[in-house]
Design an enzyme around this catalytic site. Structure first.
Site, PDB file in Angstrom:
ATOM      1  N   ALA A  30      23.504  23.477  40.510  1.00  8.05           N
ATOM      2  CA  ALA A  30      23.626  24.936  40.352  1.00  8.05           C
ATOM      3  C   ALA A  30      24.519  25.547  41.427  1.00  8.05           C
ATOM      4  CB  ALA A  30      22.238  25.586  40.388  1.00  8.05           C
ATOM      5  N   GLY A  31      24.718  24.824  42.524  1.00  6.86           N
ATOM      6  CA  GLY A  31      25.627  25.330  43.560  1.00  6.86           C
ATOM      7  C   GLY A  31      24.977  25.630  44.897  1.00  6.86           C
ATOM      8  N   LYS A  32      23.762  25.140  45.115  1.00  4.70           N
ATOM      9  CA  LYS A  32      23.034  25.447  46.357  1.00  4.70           C
ATOM     10  C   LYS A  32      23.795  24.948  47.595  1.00  4.70           C
ATOM     11  CE  LYS A  32      19.502  23.076  44.890  1.00  4.70           C
ATOM     12  NZ  LYS A  32      20.102  22.668  43.615  1.00  4.70           N
ATOM     13  N   SER A  88      13.640  22.752  45.078  1.00  5.04           N
ATOM     14  CA  SER A  88      12.332  23.418  45.230  1.00  5.04           C
ATOM     15  C   SER A  88      11.902  24.073  43.912  1.00  5.04           C
ATOM     16  CB  SER A  88      12.349  24.440  46.372  1.00  5.04           C
ATOM     17  OG  SER A  88      13.477  25.281  46.355  1.00  5.04           O
TER      18      SER A  88
HETATM   19  P1  ADP Z   1      23.463  21.705  44.150  1.00  4.80           P
HETATM   20  O1  ADP Z   1      23.468  21.682  45.654  1.00  4.80           O
HETATM   21  O2  ADP Z   1      22.768  22.914  43.595  1.00  4.80           O
HETATM   22  O3  ADP Z   1      22.957  20.434  43.542  1.00  4.80           O
HETATM   23  P2  ADP Z   1      26.327  21.495  44.398  1.00  4.80           P
HETATM   24  O4  ADP Z   1      26.674  22.592  45.345  1.00  4.80           O
HETATM   25  O5  ADP Z   1      26.224  20.100  44.952  1.00  4.80           O
HETATM   26  O6  ADP Z   1      24.979  21.886  43.640  1.00  4.80           O
HETATM   27  O7  ADP Z   1      27.362  21.467  43.200  1.00  4.80           O
HETATM   28  C1  ADP Z   1      27.763  22.630  42.522  1.00  4.80           C
HETATM   29  C2  ADP Z   1      29.106  22.393  41.837  1.00  4.80           C
HETATM   30  O8  ADP Z   1      29.454  23.552  41.087  1.00  4.80           O
HETATM   31  C3  ADP Z   1      30.238  22.120  42.822  1.00  4.80           C
HETATM   32  O9  ADP Z   1      31.110  21.164  42.263  1.00  4.80           O
HETATM   33  C4  ADP Z   1      30.936  23.501  42.912  1.00  4.80           C
HETATM   34  O10 ADP Z   1      32.295  23.392  43.247  1.00  4.80           O
HETATM   35  C5  ADP Z   1      30.752  24.031  41.486  1.00  4.80           C
HETATM   36  N1  ADP Z   1      30.733  25.500  41.399  1.00  4.80           N
HETATM   37  C6  ADP Z   1      31.446  26.232  40.521  1.00  4.80           C
HETATM   38  N2  ADP Z   1      31.203  27.553  40.683  1.00  4.80           N
HETATM   39  C7  ADP Z   1      30.324  27.672  41.679  1.00  4.80           C
HETATM   40  C8  ADP Z   1      29.693  28.790  42.306  1.00  4.80           C
HETATM   41  N3  ADP Z   1      29.909  30.025  41.936  1.00  4.80           N
HETATM   42  N4  ADP Z   1      28.817  28.544  43.300  1.00  4.80           N
HETATM   43  C9  ADP Z   1      28.552  27.261  43.687  1.00  4.80           C
HETATM   44  N5  ADP Z   1      29.114  26.159  43.141  1.00  4.80           N
HETATM   45  C10 ADP Z   1      30.007  26.354  42.140  1.00  4.80           C
END
Ligand code: ADP
Length: 210
Positions: free
Chosen positions: A37-39, A107
């Site tokens: 999700a981008g965390k 979480s």
């Molecule tokens: P998580 O930590 O939630 O598992 P990640 O940060 O590792 O997720 O991965 C999220 C992916 O989505 C990355 O490849 C990032 O570049 C992409 N992405 C696209 N748009 C966004 C955004 N708005 N915020 C965060 N990540 C994003």
């Protein structure tokens, strides 16, 4: 079990002193959301932004913590609870140290997040929900783990074989499938500003203990 002979030792330098030294309040910025999700991306981008503003920060990331402090834990229900409990206690220590602790953990359970919230004062836990559809997370499949989960190779995988409970009262929501990273960081910083996080003088009555 805590022994009754263990007594809390008061420190001479208080959290208020440390907050004044750093010029900002200390709190937990708790990112939650599905895998992909981008965390982690947002936690790191936010830290970079706060670092530019001379804030004292640390990022606690799910995968990293599972290499050390929580390396003995699995993804079973009990171990997930213990994982979040340890992270919550660790984040609380960073609050006491005057540091903004940014955490990036799926979480998935409301009860676990609530338990961490209850460890600190009301305004010291900011839940940031990285809202993103399962479909988008699965398409991103940053670590190739959704494919494995769909093949049944990973047990208890959040969103597929284990539930994700959406926050009901997140202080901040970012729609990571609608906005880019910079827009999401801007939104988070604006919300933090509105909470008075960067006030040099701490607001009267703000919860401050030693
Ligand atoms: P998580 O930590 O939630 O598992 P990640 O940060 O590792 O997720 O991965 C999220 C992916 O989505 C990355 O490849 C990032 O570049 C992409 N992405 C696209 N748009 C966004 C955004 N708005 N915020 C965060 N990540 C994003």
């Amino acid at each position: 079990m805590k022994s009754k002979d263990v007594v809390w030792h008061k420190t001479a330098i208080t959290r208020k002193d440390r907050n004044q030294l750093h010029g900002h309040r200390s709190l937990i910025l708790w990112f939650t959301g599905l895998s992909g999700a981008g965390k982690s991306t947002l936690a790191n981008a936010l830290e970079a932004r706060l670092h530019e503003e001379s804030c004292a920060t640390i990022v606690l990331d799910g995968d990293n913590v599972r290499h050390g402090l929580c390396g003995d834990l699995s993804f079973s229900a009990d171990d997930r609870v213990e994982n979040i409990r340890r992270i919550g206690e660790m984040a609380k220590l960073f609050i006491d140290a005057g540091i903004i602790a940014i955490t990036a953990f799926i979480s998935p359970f409301r009860s676990d997040r609530r338990r961490v919230r209850e460890l600190v004062a009301n305004d010291e836990f900011i839940e940031i929900y990285c809202r993103c559809s399962l479909e988008t997370c699965e398409n991103r499949d940053v670590k190739g783990i959704y494919k494995k989960a769909r093949r049944g190779e990973i047990k208890d995988f959040t969103g597929i074989s284990s539930p994700y409970e959406e926050p009901e009262l997140a202080e901040i929501i970012v729609d990571t499938d609608k906005h880019n990273v910079e827009e999401c960081v801007n939104h988070i910083v604006a919300r933090l500003e509105s909470f008075g996080t960067f006030h040099k003088t701490l607001p009267e009555g703000s919860a401050q203990q030693g």
